[in-house]
Structures are given as C-alpha cells and as structure tokens.
Write a protein that holds these residues in place. Structure first.
Motif, PDB file in Angstrom:
ATOM      1  N   MET A 124       0.905  -1.181  -0.277  1.00  0.00           N
ATOM      2  CA  MET A 124      -0.145  -0.030  -0.121  1.00  0.00           C
ATOM      3  C   MET A 124       0.836   1.355   0.113  1.00  0.00           C
ATOM      4  SD  MET A 124      -2.935   1.176   2.681  1.00  0.00           S
ATOM      5  CE  MET A 124      -1.880   1.043   4.062  1.00  0.00           C
ATOM      6  N   ILE A 125       0.515   2.105  -0.860  1.00  0.00           N
ATOM      7  CA  ILE A 125       1.418   3.360  -0.801  1.00  0.00           C
ATOM      8  C   ILE A 125       0.547   4.651  -0.831  1.00  0.00           C
ATOM      9  CG2 ILE A 125       2.693   4.839  -2.831  1.00  0.00           C
ATOM     10  CD1 ILE A 125       3.760   2.506  -3.872  1.00  0.00           C
ATOM     11  N   LYS A 126       0.908   5.353   0.051  1.00  0.00           N
ATOM     12  CA  LYS A 126      -0.060   6.612   0.510  1.00  0.00           C
ATOM     13  C   LYS A 126       0.865   7.844  -0.260  1.00  0.00           C
ATOM     14  CE  LYS A 126      -1.618   5.114   4.890  1.00  0.00           C
ATOM     15  NZ  LYS A 126      -2.006   5.581   6.229  1.00  0.00           N
ATOM     16  N   ALA A 127      -0.194   8.825  -0.914  1.00  0.00           N
ATOM     17  CA  ALA A 127       0.369  10.031  -1.576  1.00  0.00           C
ATOM     18  C   ALA A 127      -0.347  11.046  -1.277  1.00  0.00           C
ATOM     19  CB  ALA A 127       0.387   9.406  -3.017  1.00  0.00           C
ATOM     20  N   ARG A 128       0.281  12.262  -1.373  1.00  0.00           N
ATOM     21  CA  ARG A 128      -0.432  13.575  -1.343  1.00  0.00           C
ATOM     22  C   ARG A 128      -0.039  14.190  -2.436  1.00  0.00           C
ATOM     23  NH1 ARG A 128      -0.604  16.883   4.109  1.00  0.00           N
ATOM     24  NH2 ARG A 128      -2.474  15.315   4.347  1.00  0.00           N
ATOM     25  N   VAL A 129      -1.237  14.836  -2.969  1.00  0.00           N
ATOM     26  CA  VAL A 129      -1.082  15.568  -4.233  1.00  0.00           C
ATOM     27  C   VAL A 129      -1.356  17.219  -3.886  1.00  0.00           C
ATOM     28  CG1 VAL A 129      -1.778  16.169  -6.521  1.00  0.00           C
ATOM     29  CG2 VAL A 129      -1.361  13.740  -5.963  1.00  0.00           C
ATOM     30  N   THR A 130      -0.522  18.004  -3.968  1.00  0.00           N
ATOM     31  CA  THR A 130      -0.936  19.472  -3.783  1.00  0.00           C
ATOM     32  C   THR A 130      -0.931  20.119  -4.993  1.00  0.00           C
ATOM     33  OG1 THR A 130       0.426  19.395  -1.719  1.00  0.00           O
ATOM     34  CG2 THR A 130      -0.228  21.611  -2.470  1.00  0.00           C
ATOM     35  N   VAL A 131      -2.011  20.942  -5.326  1.00  0.00           N
ATOM     36  CA  VAL A 131      -2.467  21.784  -6.338  1.00  0.00           C
ATOM     37  C   VAL A 131      -2.597  23.154  -6.158  1.00  0.00           C
ATOM     38  CG1 VAL A 131      -3.935  21.839  -8.238  1.00  0.00           C
ATOM     39  CG2 VAL A 131      -3.423  19.687  -7.364  1.00  0.00           C
ATOM     40  N   THR A 132      -1.727  23.957  -6.729  1.00  0.00           N
ATOM     41  CA  THR A 132      -1.796  25.445  -6.566  1.00  0.00           C
ATOM     42  C   THR A 132      -1.733  26.182  -7.971  1.00  0.00           C
ATOM     43  OG1 THR A 132       0.785  25.540  -6.387  1.00  0.00           O
ATOM     44  CG2 THR A 132      -0.544  25.303  -4.375  1.00  0.00           C
ATOM     45  N   LEU A 133      -2.390  27.314  -7.887  1.00  0.00           N
ATOM     46  CA  LEU A 133      -2.509  28.231  -9.005  1.00  0.00           C
ATOM     47  C   LEU A 133      -0.857  28.360  -9.596  1.00  0.00           C
ATOM     48  CD1 LEU A 133      -5.535  30.393  -8.311  1.00  0.00           C
ATOM     49  CD2 LEU A 133      -5.160  28.592 -10.142  1.00  0.00           C
ATOM     50  N   ASN A 162      -0.233  24.323 -11.033  1.00  0.00           N
ATOM     51  CA  ASN A 162       0.852  23.397 -10.790  1.00  0.00           C
ATOM     52  C   ASN A 162       0.541  22.199  -9.721  1.00  0.00           C
ATOM     53  OD1 ASN A 162       2.877  24.835 -12.435  1.00  0.00           O
ATOM     54  ND2 ASN A 162       3.097  26.378 -10.663  1.00  0.00           N
ATOM     55  N   TYR A 163       1.107  21.159  -9.643  1.00  0.00           N
ATOM     56  CA  TYR A 163       1.004  20.061  -8.717  1.00  0.00           C
ATOM     57  C   TYR A 163       2.382  19.419  -8.508  1.00  0.00           C
ATOM     58  CZ  TYR A 163       1.507  16.658 -12.841  1.00  0.00           C
ATOM     59  OH  TYR A 163       1.967  15.912 -13.595  1.00  0.00           O
ATOM     60  N   THR A 164       2.229  19.116  -7.066  1.00  0.00           N
ATOM     61  CA  THR A 164       3.389  18.300  -6.567  1.00  0.00           C
ATOM     62  C   THR A 164       2.842  17.043  -5.903  1.00  0.00           C
ATOM     63  OG1 THR A 164       3.501  19.362  -4.599  1.00  0.00           O
ATOM     64  CG2 THR A 164       4.950  20.334  -5.905  1.00  0.00           C
ATOM     65  N   ILE A 165       3.849  15.974  -6.151  1.00  0.00           N
ATOM     66  CA  ILE A 165       3.367  14.422  -5.639  1.00  0.00           C
ATOM     67  C   ILE A 165       4.392  14.241  -4.553  1.00  0.00           C
ATOM     68  CG2 ILE A 165       3.033  11.951  -6.273  1.00  0.00           C
ATOM     69  CD1 ILE A 165       2.499  13.185  -9.217  1.00  0.00           C
ATOM     70  N   SER A 166       3.733  13.823  -3.429  1.00  0.00           N
ATOM     71  CA  SER A 166       4.824  13.221  -2.213  1.00  0.00           C
ATOM     72  C   SER A 166       4.366  12.034  -1.948  1.00  0.00           C
ATOM     73  CB  SER A 166       4.980  14.050  -1.268  1.00  0.00           C
ATOM     74  OG  SER A 166       3.734  14.262  -0.617  1.00  0.00           O
ATOM     75  N   LEU A 167       4.982  10.853  -1.971  1.00  0.00           N
ATOM     76  CA  LEU A 167       5.006   9.726  -1.742  1.00  0.00           C
ATOM     77  C   LEU A 167       5.262   9.198  -0.111  1.00  0.00           C
ATOM     78  CD1 LEU A 167       5.586   7.619  -4.930  1.00  0.00           C
ATOM     79  CD2 LEU A 167       3.303   8.502  -4.118  1.00  0.00           C
ATOM     80  N   ASP A 168       4.682   8.293   0.406  1.00  0.00           N
ATOM     81  CA  ASP A 168       5.225   7.746   1.637  1.00  0.00           C
ATOM     82  C   ASP A 168       5.762   6.402   1.599  1.00  0.00           C
ATOM     83  OD1 ASP A 168       4.438   9.858   3.083  1.00  0.00           O
ATOM     84  OD2 ASP A 168       2.467   8.841   4.069  1.00  0.00           O
TER      85      ASP A 168
END
Length: 80
Positions: free
Chosen positions: A1-10, A74-80
């Motif tokens: 199982m992989i947890k991820a967070r996607v942050t989207v900003t203008l 724009n978006y950034t992806i961070s994986l745990d």
C-alpha cells in the motif's frame, strides 16, 4: 500500500480571488503583515497493489487528466 499526497496550486501570475479574500479577511481579524496568500487543493490517495514507480506514474496521469488544470495550475506529488 502506497500513500500519496498531491498538492495543487495556481501558477504564478494567475489571479487568485480566493487567496485575496482570505488575505482581506485575515487583515480584518487583526492579523497584520500577511501578504500574497495563494489558495490550493490537497488530495490524499492510497494505492494498493502497485510499486512506487507505478504509483508515481499513475498519480501523475491522474493529475494531468483530472486533479489539476495544468493550463493554470501546478501540482506536486509526495509518496510515503
């Protein structure tokens, strides 16, 4: 199982009326010196049955197709 967070900003240069409204409201509440607030979105995802490389590729595709409007965001992806 992989947890991820996607942050989207203008993207810089794109008008952010919600950020301006938040900035004004904070000033009205007495919080001085707050400047250039940018509002965004956060998505927390859990992916099962994939490795880290596949998860990152899948999440990038999700961002490009649905989670972010890449013309103005724009978006950034961070994986745990």
């Amino acid at each position: 199982m992989i947890k991820a967070r996607v942050t989207v900003t203008l993207k810089n240069g794109v008008l952010d009326p919600q950020g301006k409204a938040i900035e004004g409201a904070l000033g009205a509440l007495g919080f001085e010196g707050v400047d250039q607030i940018r509002q965004g979105k956060v998505f927390d995802l859990t992916l099962d049955g994939v490795d880290k490389t596949r998860a990152e590729a899948d999440i990038k595709a999700m961002c490009e197709k649905l989670l972010a409007n890449t013309v103005i965001e724009n978006y950034t992806i961070s994986l745990d």
